[in-house]
Design a protein around this motif. Structure first.
Motif, mmCIF file in Angstrom:
data_model
loop_
_atom_site.group_PDB
_atom_site.id
_atom_site.type_symbol
_atom_site.label_atom_id
_atom_site.label_comp_id
_atom_site.label_asym_id
_atom_site.label_seq_id
_atom_site.Cartn_x
_atom_site.Cartn_y
_atom_site.Cartn_z
ATOM 1 N N ASP A 15 1.077 5.578 0.263
ATOM 2 C CA ASP A 15 0.392 6.848 0.497
ATOM 3 C C ASP A 15 0.501 7.700 -0.762
ATOM 4 N N TRP A 16 -0.172 8.839 -0.791
ATOM 5 C CA TRP A 16 -0.230 9.601 -2.035
ATOM 6 C C TRP A 16 1.137 10.131 -2.452
ATOM 7 N N GLU B 298 0.842 -1.197 0.000
ATOM 8 C CA GLU B 298 0.000 0.000 0.000
ATOM 9 C C GLU B 298 0.881 1.251 0.000
ATOM 10 N N LYS C 138 -16.091 13.862 3.472
ATOM 11 C CA LYS C 138 -14.837 14.490 3.902
ATOM 12 C C LYS C 138 -14.944 16.018 3.774
ATOM 13 N N LYS D 225 -7.335 10.957 4.185
ATOM 14 C CA LYS D 225 -6.838 10.866 5.558
ATOM 15 C C LYS D 225 -7.833 11.427 6.584
ATOM 16 N N LYS D 226 -8.776 12.222 6.111
ATOM 17 C CA LYS D 226 -9.676 12.912 7.042
ATOM 18 C C LYS D 226 -10.737 11.976 7.609
ATOM 19 N N LYS D 227 -11.253 12.355 8.748
ATOM 20 C CA LYS D 227 -12.282 11.579 9.399
ATOM 21 C C LYS D 227 -13.553 11.590 8.562
ATOM 22 N N GLY E 170 -5.483 12.297 -1.760
ATOM 23 C CA GLY E 170 -4.772 11.729 -0.624
ATOM 24 C C GLY E 170 -5.045 12.467 0.673
ATOM 25 N N THR F 268 -11.731 6.300 5.749
ATOM 26 C CA THR F 268 -10.540 6.984 6.262
ATOM 27 C C THR F 268 -9.343 6.073 6.028
ATOM 28 N N THR F 269 -8.339 6.575 5.331
ATOM 29 C CA THR F 269 -7.179 5.747 4.989
ATOM 30 C C THR F 269 -5.952 6.619 4.785
ATOM 31 N N GLN F 270 -4.786 6.038 5.045
ATOM 32 C CA GLN F 270 -3.527 6.726 4.812
ATOM 33 C C GLN F 270 -2.953 6.400 3.433
ATOM 34 N N THR F 271 -3.550 5.405 2.762
ATOM 35 C CA THR F 271 -2.991 4.933 1.492
ATOM 36 C C THR F 271 -4.040 5.014 0.384
#
Length: 566
Positions: free
Chosen positions: A60-61, A58, A407, A517-519, A513, A161-164
């Motif tokens: 991230d952006w 995975e 988001k 990441k946001k809730k 990206g 919500t994800t970091q990737t």
């Protein structure tokens, strides 16, 4: 009914009908769901092992973009080396020479960024080796790059919500092996059956009916034409592009190629709906894009089938036929002119420089707006920017914090979106102004290169304006009255190509990206609906205000002024 108009209607219906199931299939491919193309998995696994790639990693952006840019940088050097040494390489039966440094720079960048602007003639400017291992190779890679970038954005939009945002290599390889390659093989077979050459023999010598000897270029055209249309690449194996009878021999081949231009750009919008499970939103986006496309088709068809008012006493029932092929006709040329400029394709089946002024204006507006389907993948990504802006403005209008797919759209995303939206007109208008100033004042650039324009006044400005518009939109078509194979045009266009391709992609992927990441905020009764006709109209209004009105002054001085002079 006029058979030419009927032909237009059939082509548009087929585009839409074929793109829907293809979009559903593309969504499955990017999601990794089981489908018939799983038989290709051993080939993909071999590629991953050979290149030491972990397709399950995975990213991230930031890593996603870093991988994308490094890959493109590698292929740039690959292309430069081969183009400047092609006279030493095999598969050169016609003995074509190497490209100069400035021409190789322009050619390499142009095909690397999915523009395929050609400052050379295909028969003499390239060898069969570079046609295959630079041009055709890049046509697969650059289309797959845009599709992979959109796949990453879809992944970001689909996750709460994800970091990737997924794996770039996974999306890139699958775009080539499961989408572009199978459909290209099918289209290539149809073109071969229609008479498009596919071989490696040199120029053929034939004796004409008048008894003179003529040389006719051949080569592996069918394979390259298939992917150039399907990947919205454009360019031409032959100098006359798809107006050449060996590249586009019949009305059937013309229909197949024209449908191919819009097939994947349309399908990617449906794929978005299937991937996100928001088909209604995809229908709204598709409807806005289709409306813009159909308006252009209507105007250009009317203009090109109505004849030229400057010509009197001549039967013009076939329309304004200057620069058009009789086997294709004026209506089909008008349709193609809109299809190729509404996407980042740039191939032509007639000369845009010979079309009537309002048709030229529509062609330029399509590229300046740059959101009516656009290139494979990047078409939606450009539209995505205007969605973000429309969401922000709509939120301010109703007094709510702007949200998109759960988001919050805040200052950072809005700043990036605004910069990207204004960057496109900035590049076009600034470069056009500089080139026009240099030409008017007869600077050393112009005099040393023997003059640039074949036409004075309004049309001359259109030629300059069109060239930079085509570059910034990654399109590649041109008003060919411009003498463009010079160091000034090769380097200046090359720089515009680089900036207009990679800066927007960086911004678009960054926004996706950052939002990912946001809730996640669940929808409520006060949530702004982005899958309604009202929001579609709002987005269309933002597109027209920002993207279209910025270009009205130069259009008034070029195509509109020329139209009024008829």
């Amino acid at each position: 009914m006029n058979t030419e108009i009927l032909g237009i209607g059939i082509q548009i219906i087929l585009m839409i009908a074929l793109s829907y199931p293809l979009g559903k299939y593309i969504a499955k491919v990017y999601k990794g769901e089981k489908n018939w193309s799983d038989v290709i998995s051993p080939v993909e696994n071999f590629i991953y092992r050979f290149c030491k790639i972990d397709p399950t990693e995975e990213m991230d952006w930031k890593k996603f973009l870093k991988t994308l840019l490094i890959l493109n940088l590698f292929w740039f050097f690959w292309g430069m080396v081969l183009l400047m040494s092609q006279h030493w390489l095999p598969l050169n039966p016609d003995g074509n020479g190497a490209q100069s440094a400035d021409q190789a720079f322009n050619t390499c960048i142009s095909f690397l960024v999915n523009c395929n602007l050609q400052h050379y003639s295909g028969e003499s400017g390239l060898t069969y080796f570079t046609q295959l291992f630079v041009i055709m190779l890049f046509q697969f890679l650059t289309a797959a790059t845009g599709m992979a970038a959109m796949a990453g954005i879809m992944r970001a939009m689909a996750t709460k919500t994800t970091q990737t945002i997924g794996n770039f290599w996974f999306f890139l390889v699958r775009s080539c092996t499961r989408i572009l390659l199978p459909i290209s093989l099918l289209i290539g077979l149809i073109l071969i059956l229609q008479g498009v050459p596919m071989g490696f023999e040199g120029k053929a010598k034939v004796t004409t009916l008048e008894g003179s000897v003529q040389t006719i270029s051949q080569g592996p055209a069918a394979a390259i034409v298939a992917i150039k249309q399907l990947g919205t690449n454009g360019g031409g194996f032959f100098g006359a592009n798809s107006a050449h009878p060996l590249e586009n021999p019949s009305y059937l081949s013309n229909m197949v190629e024209n449908i191919s231009i819009l097939l994947i750009p349309m399908a990617m919008i449906f794929a978005l709906g299937f991937y996100l499970k928001r088909k209604k939103m995809a229908y709204i986006i598709f409807g806005v894009m289709l409306l813009g496309y159909l308006i252009g088709v209507t105007i250009n068809t009317w203009q090109e089938t109505s004849g030229n008012p400057k010509i009197s006493g001549i039967d013009q029932r076939g329309g304004a036929m200057e620069g058009k092929e009789v086997r294709v006709g004026s209506a089909a040329t008008a349709l193609w002119s809109v299809s190729t400029t509404a996407t980042s394709n740039g191939s032509v089946n007639g000369m845009h420089d010979s079309m009537k002024p309002l048709s030229g204006m529509v062609e330029m507006l399509n590229m300046q707006i740059n959101t009516w389907f656009g290139g494979v993948g990047v078409g939606f990504m450009n539209y995505y920017i205007f969605i973000i802006i429309a969401v922000f403005i709509s939120g301010l209008m109703v007094g709510r914090t702007p949200e998109f797919l759960g988001k919050k759209v805040e200052a950072r995303e809005m700043k990036i979106a605004t910069i990207i939206a204004l960057f496109h007109p900035f590049l076009i208008l600034t470069s056009t102004a500089i080139a026009a100033y240099l030409y008017i004042h007869h600077t050393g650039f112009v005099s040393s290169e023997g003059g640039w324009l074949a036409n004075p006044s309004y049309h001359g400005l259109s030629e300059i304006f069109y060239e930079y518009t085509s570059c910034s939109a990654n399109n590649g078509s041109g008003f060919e009255g411009l003498k463009d194979n010079t160091p000034f045009w090769n380097y200046s266009c090359g720089m515009i190509l680089i900036l207009s391709r990679y800066i927007p992609i960086i911004g678009q992927v960054a926004i996706a990206g950052l939002l990912a990441k946001k809730k996640f905020i669940p929808e409520s009764s006060g949530t702004l609906k982005t899958d309604t006709v009202t929001f579609g109209i709002m987005t269309l209004a933002v597109i027209l205000i920002i993207a279209a009105l910025a270009f009205f002054p130069p259009l008034a001085l070029s195509t509109i002024a020329e139209q009024l002079s008829l």
